[in-house]
Design a protein around this motif. Structure first.
Motif, PDB file in Angstrom:
ATOM      1  N   LYS A  82     -33.136 -26.297 -35.337  1.00 20.88           N
ATOM      2  CA  LYS A  82     -32.388 -27.516 -35.030  1.00 20.88           C
ATOM      3  C   LYS A  82     -31.056 -27.501 -35.774  1.00 20.88           C
ATOM      4  O   LYS A  82     -30.936 -26.950 -36.860  1.00 20.88           O
ATOM      5  CB  LYS A  82     -33.185 -28.766 -35.431  1.00 20.88           C
ATOM      6  N   GLU A  83     -30.065 -28.120 -35.179  1.00 20.46           N
ATOM      7  CA  GLU A  83     -28.736 -28.168 -35.781  1.00 20.46           C
ATOM      8  C   GLU A  83     -28.475 -29.464 -36.537  1.00 20.46           C
ATOM      9  O   GLU A  83     -27.545 -29.536 -37.342  1.00 20.46           O
ATOM     10  CB  GLU A  83     -27.656 -27.973 -34.704  1.00 20.46           C
ATOM     11  N   GLU A  84     -29.283 -30.477 -36.269  1.00 20.36           N
ATOM     12  CA  GLU A  84     -29.083 -31.735 -36.971  1.00 20.36           C
ATOM     13  C   GLU A  84     -30.421 -32.427 -37.216  1.00 20.36           C
ATOM     14  O   GLU A  84     -31.431 -32.127 -36.575  1.00 20.36           O
ATOM     15  CB  GLU A  84     -28.143 -32.669 -36.207  1.00 20.36           C
ATOM     16  N   MET A 107     -27.245 -39.461 -39.683  1.00 20.80           N
ATOM     17  CA  MET A 107     -27.491 -38.149 -39.096  1.00 20.80           C
ATOM     18  C   MET A 107     -26.817 -37.079 -39.948  1.00 20.80           C
ATOM     19  O   MET A 107     -25.685 -37.249 -40.412  1.00 20.80           O
ATOM     20  CB  MET A 107     -26.965 -38.088 -37.663  1.00 20.80           C
ATOM     21  N   THR A 109     -25.757 -32.912 -40.134  1.00 23.09           N
ATOM     22  CA  THR A 109     -25.462 -31.800 -39.240  1.00 23.09           C
ATOM     23  C   THR A 109     -25.154 -30.537 -40.031  1.00 23.09           C
ATOM     24  O   THR A 109     -24.449 -30.591 -41.047  1.00 23.09           O
ATOM     25  CB  THR A 109     -24.261 -32.134 -38.329  1.00 23.09           C
ATOM     26  N   LYS A 110     -25.716 -29.416 -39.557  1.00 22.89           N
ATOM     27  CA  LYS A 110     -25.407 -28.130 -40.178  1.00 22.89           C
ATOM     28  C   LYS A 110     -23.955 -27.767 -39.893  1.00 22.89           C
ATOM     29  O   LYS A 110     -23.453 -27.935 -38.783  1.00 22.89           O
ATOM     30  CB  LYS A 110     -26.304 -27.027 -39.613  1.00 22.89           C
ATOM     31  N   GLU A 111     -23.309 -27.245 -40.909  1.00 18.46           N
ATOM     32  CA  GLU A 111     -21.932 -26.818 -40.768  1.00 18.46           C
ATOM     33  C   GLU A 111     -21.870 -25.507 -40.006  1.00 18.46           C
ATOM     34  O   GLU A 111     -22.637 -24.585 -40.282  1.00 18.46           O
ATOM     35  CB  GLU A 111     -21.331 -26.649 -42.162  1.00 18.46           C
ATOM     36  N   LYS A 112     -20.965 -25.426 -39.045  1.00 16.87           N
ATOM     37  CA  LYS A 112     -20.785 -24.185 -38.286  1.00 16.87           C
ATOM     38  C   LYS A 112     -19.737 -23.325 -38.985  1.00 16.87           C
ATOM     39  O   LYS A 112     -18.622 -23.783 -39.235  1.00 16.87           O
ATOM     40  CB  LYS A 112     -20.346 -24.490 -36.854  1.00 16.87           C
ATOM     41  N   VAL A 126     -24.548 -28.956 -45.264  1.00 22.53           N
ATOM     42  CA  VAL A 126     -24.967 -30.052 -44.395  1.00 22.53           C
ATOM     43  C   VAL A 126     -24.115 -31.267 -44.727  1.00 22.53           C
ATOM     44  O   VAL A 126     -24.004 -31.655 -45.890  1.00 22.53           O
ATOM     45  CB  VAL A 126     -26.460 -30.376 -44.583  1.00 22.53           C
ATOM     46  N   SER A 129     -22.823 -36.597 -40.594  1.00 23.04           N
ATOM     47  CA  SER A 129     -21.994 -36.608 -39.386  1.00 23.04           C
ATOM     48  C   SER A 129     -21.871 -37.986 -38.758  1.00 23.04           C
ATOM     49  O   SER A 129     -20.832 -38.325 -38.183  1.00 23.04           O
ATOM     50  CB  SER A 129     -22.550 -35.620 -38.359  1.00 23.04           C
ATOM     51  N   ASP A 153     -18.396 -41.874 -37.015  1.00 16.66           N
ATOM     52  CA  ASP A 153     -18.716 -40.559 -36.462  1.00 16.66           C
ATOM     53  C   ASP A 153     -17.630 -39.593 -36.931  1.00 16.66           C
ATOM     54  O   ASP A 153     -16.444 -39.791 -36.648  1.00 16.66           O
ATOM     55  CB  ASP A 153     -18.735 -40.640 -34.930  1.00 16.66           C
TER      56      ASP A 153
END
Length: 481
Positions: A82-84, A107, A109-112, A126, A129, A153
């Protein structure tokens, strides 16, 4: 009327092995007047089924409300693939005579790592987000319709919404808009909440004169002063007899200043602490001893002053050793059992949660090392006459026989519906027996136990321990040559 805050419900999304799970902490209806009776909640279930995940979620919530960075803390907690991930915490609170019901959703979110990451040289982190706060007020007779009070957001250029609230807070002051935009950017770079960051919080909460300000200040106070999470990392030093984390809370009623946290006492030699901690810790011990002496007959605790000593930072410190006293016989605390040291470690926080309706104490593996009859009695006393909230995980089933049925939540094998309460439990039913019966025979909407195959376990044990041939030892044998 005094101000207070109570945790009502927690929803978890994609944290560790919980794709979705919801736990109601206080089953009482929001329309009922708060009577400040204790909420006790025990979480039970199979190993690896989501008990500790709930504890980790509460630890993350505390960090978020305190404005702390989640960069490295949250990454291992997001479900594999999962990404978030996220959570929603619902509260009922009273501020300045007005009662509110509020839901705070966050929420993560994983950093890209695509070359645009904020801190690429350190690897992915993380960040927070999205955040959203919904609220409903009680007008004395009924609750108003719940509505979204504020949301942010990190993927959108606007600072926050709704636009009407933004205009009220920012107005025509361009410098305030700039400061909030910078604060939002900093929150992203520092992996913190935007709402509760040191830069944005004063601008959003103001002096607490608005509904948003009152609720923000109450949630921040909850994270700093009223939510305490003790996970299994705190028990490791006790198990190894290396040290004792003493969790404490001391509040000065006159100036409302609070000292809270944990002090690590070494068990192999005296611990050097700042001199200013000595008096607060003496107060903690004095408060604990009457209760400690009833839990473990005739046992008292003392901090022995071993003299002044200069600390590594150059400040004056005091060398202290924790001493247990029984019938005037004094011995270092390190010689006491693991269970006694664990009781000593959490007792002050247990007392605080017993007395204060706003405190939520979360303890992972509360039962480890504590005699099961004493554990059951302690929880029953807290439930019957306490005021705060105690949430714990345990493998010991004795509390199933001493607590009310609504005080127990079970984990399931379904990651998309991790937590349930058993229904249709009659007053004369033994919940422990019912639980065992449901494990063996089923009968619940969700399976409570992923069954093991005894024959497969036995075969695996025999296979790994049998000799490979007549000239060799067991398969697990390591040839030291």
């Amino acid at each position: 009327m005094m101000d207070w805050i109570r945790l009502k419900r927690v929803d978890i999304f994609n944290l560790q092995n919980v794709e979705y799970g919801t736990i109601t902490i206080s089953p009482r209806d929001n329309n009922e007047p708060v009577d400040f009776k204790a909420d006790v909640l025990g979480i039970y279930g199979q190993n690896g089924s989501g008990k500790t995940t709930f504890v980790h979620a509460m630890g993350l919530l505390k960090k978020i409300l305190n404005g702390h960075s989640l960069r490295d803390e949250a990454l291992p907690y997001i479900t594999e693939g999962k990404e978030e991930a996220g959570m929603m915490a619902a509260f009922q609170l009273s501020v300045s005579g007005t009662m509110y019901y509020t839901e705070y959703k966050v929420m993560l979110t994983k950093e890209k790592m695509d070359g645009n990451a904020e801190d690429g040289e350190k690897g992915p982190g993380v960040y927070v987000s999205q955040e959203e706060l919904k609220v409903s007020a009680f007008d004395g007779t009924k609750w108003e319709k719940k509505h979204r009070l504020i949301a942010q957001d990190q993927g959108k250029e606007i600072v926050f919404s709704p636009q009407k609230l933004a205009k009220e807070i920012i107005g025509e002051k361009n410098d305030r808009l700039i400061n909030l935009l910078v604060a939002k950017r900093l929150a992203r770079r520092q992996y913190t909440s935007f709402f509760f960051s040191t830069d944005a919080f004063p601008l959003l909460a103001g002096n607490g004169g608005t509904v948003l300000g009152r609720i923000f200040k109450a949630l921040q106070a909850y994270g700093r002063r009223y939510l305490y999470v003790i996970d299994t990392r705190g028990w490791g030093p006790i198990n190894m007899n290396a040290g004792l984390p003493l969790y404490f809370r001391v509040e000065n009623k006159k100036n409302k200043r609070l000292a809270a946290g944990a002090v690590f006492f070494r068990l192999d030699k005296p611990t050097v602490l700042p001199k200013e901690l000595y008096e607060p810790l003496k107060k903690v011990i004095a408060k604990m001893n009457p209760v400690l002496g009833e839990l473990i007959p005739h046992l008292q605790l003392e901090l022995k002053d071993m003299g002044e000593q200069v600390m590594k930072n150059g400040k004056e410190g005091m060398a202290l050793e924790a001493i247990s006293i029984r019938s005037n016989s004094k011995v270092p605390l390190r010689y006491e059992s693991e269970g006694i040291k664990k009781i000593v470690a959490i007792l002050n926080m247990f007392i605080a949660a017993y007395a204060d309706p706003s405190i939520t104490l979360v303890v992972d593996e509360l039962d480890a090392g504590i005699f099961e009859y004493l554990l059951g009695e302690l929880l029953a006393i807290f439930e019957s006459s306490g005021k705060g909230q105690l949430i714990f995980t345990s493998h010991n089933l004795r509390p199933l026989e001493t607590l009310q049925k609504k005080a127990i939540v079970f984990t399931t094998v379904n990651p998309q519906n991790r937590y349930i309460r058993l229904k249709n439990i009659k007053p004369n039913n033994n919940l422990r027996s019912v639980y065992y019966g449901d494990i063996q025979l089923g009968g619940t909407p969700e399976s409570l136990y992923e069954k093991t195959n005894n024959m497969a376990i036995e075969y695996a044990l025999k296979r790994i321990t049998r000799p490979v041939d007549k000239t060799e030892g067991p398969a697990w044998h390591i040839d030291r040559d």
